[in-house]
Write a protein that holds these residues in place. Structure first.
Motif, PDB file in Angstrom:
ATOM      1  N   GLY A  97       0.830  -1.206   0.000  1.00 41.69           N
ATOM      2  CA  GLY A  97       0.000   0.000   0.000  1.00 41.69           C
ATOM      3  C   GLY A  97       0.864   1.255   0.000  1.00 41.69           C
ATOM      4  O   GLY A  97       1.961   1.271   0.563  1.00 41.69           O
ATOM      5  N   LEU A  98       0.335   2.275  -0.644  1.00 36.17           N
ATOM      6  CA  LEU A  98       0.997   3.587  -0.614  1.00 36.17           C
ATOM      7  C   LEU A  98       0.085   4.538   0.157  1.00 36.17           C
ATOM      8  O   LEU A  98      -1.127   4.546  -0.072  1.00 36.17           O
ATOM      9  N   ALA A  99       0.670   5.310   1.065  1.00 26.96           N
ATOM     10  CA  ALA A  99      -0.125   6.321   1.766  1.00 26.96           C
ATOM     11  C   ALA A  99       0.380   7.695   1.364  1.00 26.96           C
ATOM     12  O   ALA A  99       1.591   7.940   1.306  1.00 26.96           O
ATOM     13  N   LEU A 100      -0.564   8.574   1.070  1.00 27.14           N
ATOM     14  CA  LEU A 100      -0.222   9.894   0.543  1.00 27.14           C
ATOM     15  C   LEU A 100      -0.788  10.955   1.496  1.00 27.14           C
ATOM     16  O   LEU A 100      -1.983  10.950   1.798  1.00 27.14           O
ATOM     17  N   PHE A 101       0.058  11.825   1.969  1.00 23.58           N
ATOM     18  CA  PHE A 101      -0.392  12.888   2.869  1.00 23.58           C
ATOM     19  C   PHE A 101      -0.185  14.232   2.191  1.00 23.58           C
ATOM     20  O   PHE A 101       0.842  14.467   1.564  1.00 23.58           O
ATOM     21  N   VAL A 102      -1.201  15.072   2.330  1.00 23.49           N
ATOM     22  CA  VAL A 102      -1.228  16.342   1.603  1.00 23.49           C
ATOM     23  C   VAL A 102      -1.236  17.481   2.608  1.00 23.49           C
ATOM     24  O   VAL A 102      -2.101  17.516   3.494  1.00 23.49           O
ATOM     25  N   SER A 103      -0.304  18.398   2.478  1.00 17.52           N
ATOM     26  CA  SER A 103      -0.270  19.515   3.417  1.00 17.52           C
ATOM     27  C   SER A 103       0.494  20.688   2.831  1.00 17.52           C
ATOM     28  O   SER A 103       1.626  20.534   2.378  1.00 17.52           O
ATOM     29  N   GLN A 104      -0.109  21.844   2.842  1.00 21.28           N
ATOM     30  CA  GLN A 104       0.595  23.045   2.401  1.00 21.28           C
ATOM     31  C   GLN A 104       1.791  23.267   3.317  1.00 21.28           C
ATOM     32  O   GLN A 104       2.923  23.334   2.857  1.00 21.28           O
ATOM     33  N   SER A 105       1.528  23.376   4.618  1.00 24.78           N
ATOM     34  CA  SER A 105       2.581  23.721   5.580  1.00 24.78           C
ATOM     35  C   SER A 105       3.548  22.568   5.816  1.00 24.78           C
ATOM     36  O   SER A 105       4.718  22.783   6.127  1.00 24.78           O
ATOM     37  N   GLY A 106       3.049  21.355   5.727  1.00 27.98           N
ATOM     38  CA  GLY A 106       3.862  20.189   6.079  1.00 27.98           C
ATOM     39  C   GLY A 106       4.023  20.014   7.582  1.00 27.98           C
ATOM     40  O   GLY A 106       4.821  19.197   8.037  1.00 27.98           O
ATOM     41  N   GLU A 107       3.245  20.778   8.359  1.00 27.30           N
ATOM     42  CA  GLU A 107       3.379  20.724   9.821  1.00 27.30           C
ATOM     43  C   GLU A 107       2.066  20.412  10.529  1.00 27.30           C
ATOM     44  O   GLU A 107       2.014  20.423  11.758  1.00 27.30           O
ATOM     45  N   THR A 108       1.008  20.165   9.811  1.00 32.56           N
ATOM     46  CA  THR A 108      -0.298  19.934  10.440  1.00 32.56           C
ATOM     47  C   THR A 108      -0.244  18.682  11.330  1.00 32.56           C
ATOM     48  O   THR A 108       0.118  17.598  10.873  1.00 32.56           O
ATOM     49  N   ALA A 109      -0.595  18.885  12.614  1.00 32.11           N
ATOM     50  CA  ALA A 109      -0.381  17.830  13.616  1.00 32.11           C
ATOM     51  C   ALA A 109      -1.110  16.540  13.270  1.00 32.11           C
ATOM     52  O   ALA A 109      -0.526  15.450  13.343  1.00 32.11           O
ATOM     53  N   ASP A 110      -2.378  16.642  12.896  1.00 35.75           N
ATOM     54  CA  ASP A 110      -3.146  15.422  12.613  1.00 35.75           C
ATOM     55  C   ASP A 110      -2.613  14.704  11.371  1.00 35.75           C
ATOM     56  O   ASP A 110      -2.570  13.468  11.332  1.00 35.75           O
ATOM     57  N   THR A 111      -2.218  15.469  10.378  1.00 33.94           N
ATOM     58  CA  THR A 111      -1.708  14.861   9.141  1.00 33.94           C
ATOM     59  C   THR A 111      -0.399  14.131   9.434  1.00 33.94           C
ATOM     60  O   THR A 111      -0.178  13.002   8.970  1.00 33.94           O
ATOM     61  N   LEU A 112       0.439  14.751  10.245  1.00 36.36           N
ATOM     62  CA  LEU A 112       1.709  14.126  10.623  1.00 36.36           C
ATOM     63  C   LEU A 112       1.459  12.834  11.418  1.00 36.36           C
ATOM     64  O   LEU A 112       2.120  11.813  11.190  1.00 36.36           O
TER      65      LEU A 112
END
Ligand code: M6R
Length: 365
Positions: A97-112
């Motif tokens: 599986g590949l997981a892809l995370f999207v974030s402008q800042s790259g610092e969003t706590a939940d995304t991290l």
């Protein structure tokens, strides 16, 4: 600095043709009519069993549009959730599986946190970020950067369209690797991507008309946004933009869900913004629109010349977009959606760059 613009948000809206063009130069071999990913063949698209996407807010809506593209073009199954749910769901994740995370800042706590969960559960990690030195970028196996440049306005605009440009490229690369796209079709899609900045520039010319209609919109207490297919996430994005900067309550709905509840809300006080390019689903959306019109609903239709001619009703206002291939049209249709929110909030005297209670980067959950 803001240059000639009143707000960073306006500056960033107007930068979009340029930053999308710039981002695309990093993902396309324009002369060859092919996609060329900056991180090479780090991702084994062919061997993938599933793609899992996680993000928050506007980045999540970009991911929702990407789901349509990956599924349709690359026949790749996609699972997507907001990161704040994904991180605690204890979802089983597949082999290969590949997981892809999207974030402008790259610092969003939940995304991290979602990224770390996926990593611990054996997923390859790809991130789409605007800040390449960010924590999310550092913890990923591969990074696809959006070249939007610094985004200052709290309401995300140019980062969103650049995320979409990157996703379009990734979906085409995946499709090619998975054997679901001919070289000829790839070249056609690449050509369509290349034409986007010009189309976006033309969409920006609609601003005076949008400014006019925003005056009326500013008197609404609630606004409903409708769309089908890739226009559905745009409806969600339009509602989020309006909420966050004008404080008018708004909701985005898939047009087909209208008769399962929200149609009860329709009256002459609630504007309904319908996002409907003349694509394969247009007739379906048009019939939902006719249902709204029959109940006295006020419709603002965002479509093209053909859609305007064939919608079968007389909307209160029609924003007529240039003609374009429907596949990547959300990258252009995002602009009137953003301008509607911007003009409404400015007319209401709101602080569009610094809306109340919001931070640009949400580093706590
Ligand atoms: O930096 P991120 O892309 O991870 O931020 C995600 C959301 O906080 C962000 O998109 C938010 O929804 C914006 N204010 C929307 O305009």
């Amino acid at each position: 600095e803001k240059g000639n613009h009143r707000h960073f948000m306006a500056k960033e809206i107007y930068e979009q043709p340029e930053v999308v063009g710039h981002t695309l130069t990093q993902y396309l071999d324009m002369a060859a009519g092919k996609v060329r990913l900056p991180f090479g063949d780090k991702i084994d698209w062919k061997g993938l069993s599933r793609l899992t996407i996680g993000a928050c807010g506007t980045s999540y809506y970009a991911g929702l549009i990407a789901k349509y593209w990956f599924e349709k073009l690359a026949r790749l199954p996609v699972e997507i959730d907001v990161a704040s749910e994904f991180r605690y769901r204890e979802a089983p994740l597949p082999e290969q599986g590949l997981a892809l995370f999207v974030s402008q800042s790259g610092e969003t706590a939940d995304t991290l946190a979602g990224l770390r969960y996926a990593r611990q559960n054996g997923q390859a990690i790809l991130s789409v970020v605007n800040v390449p030195t960010s924590t999310i970028a550092r913890e990923s196996h591969a990074v696809a950067q959006t070249l939007a440049g610094p985004e200052i306005g709290v309401a995300s605009t140019k980062a969103f369209v650049c995320q979409l440009a990157v996703f379009a490229s990734l979906a085409l690369a995946a499709a090619r690797a998975r054997g679901t796209l001919s070289a000829e079709d790839e070249a056609g899609h690449v050509q369509n991507l290349i034409s986007l900045p010009g189309l976006m520039a033309r969409a920006l010319e609609l601003e005076p008309q949008i400014e006019q209609l925003s005056h009326k919109l500013s008197r609404a207490k609630d606004v409903l946004y409708l769309g089908r297919g890739t226009s559905f996430p745009l409806a969600l994005e339009g509602a989020l933009k309006l909420k966050e900067i004008s404080y008018i309550h708004a909701e985005g709905y898939p047009a087909g869900e209208l008769k399962h509840g929200p149609i009860a809300l329709i009256d002459e006080d609630m504007p309904v913004i319908v996002v409907a390019p003349h694509d394969a689903l247009f007739e379906k959306t048009a019939s939902n629109m006719q249902e709204v019109a029959a109940r006295g609903g006020r419709i603002i239709l965002v479509t093209d010349a053909k859609g305007a001619a064939e919608c079968g009703i007389e909307p209160e206002a029609t924003i007529v977009m240039p003609d374009m291939d429907p596949t990547f049209a959300p990258i252009v249709y995002a602009l009137p959606i953003q301008m509607i929110a911007y003009q409404t909030a400015v007319f209401m005297g709101k602080d569009v760059d610094q809306p109340r209670n919001l931070a640009k980067s949400v580093t706590v959950e």
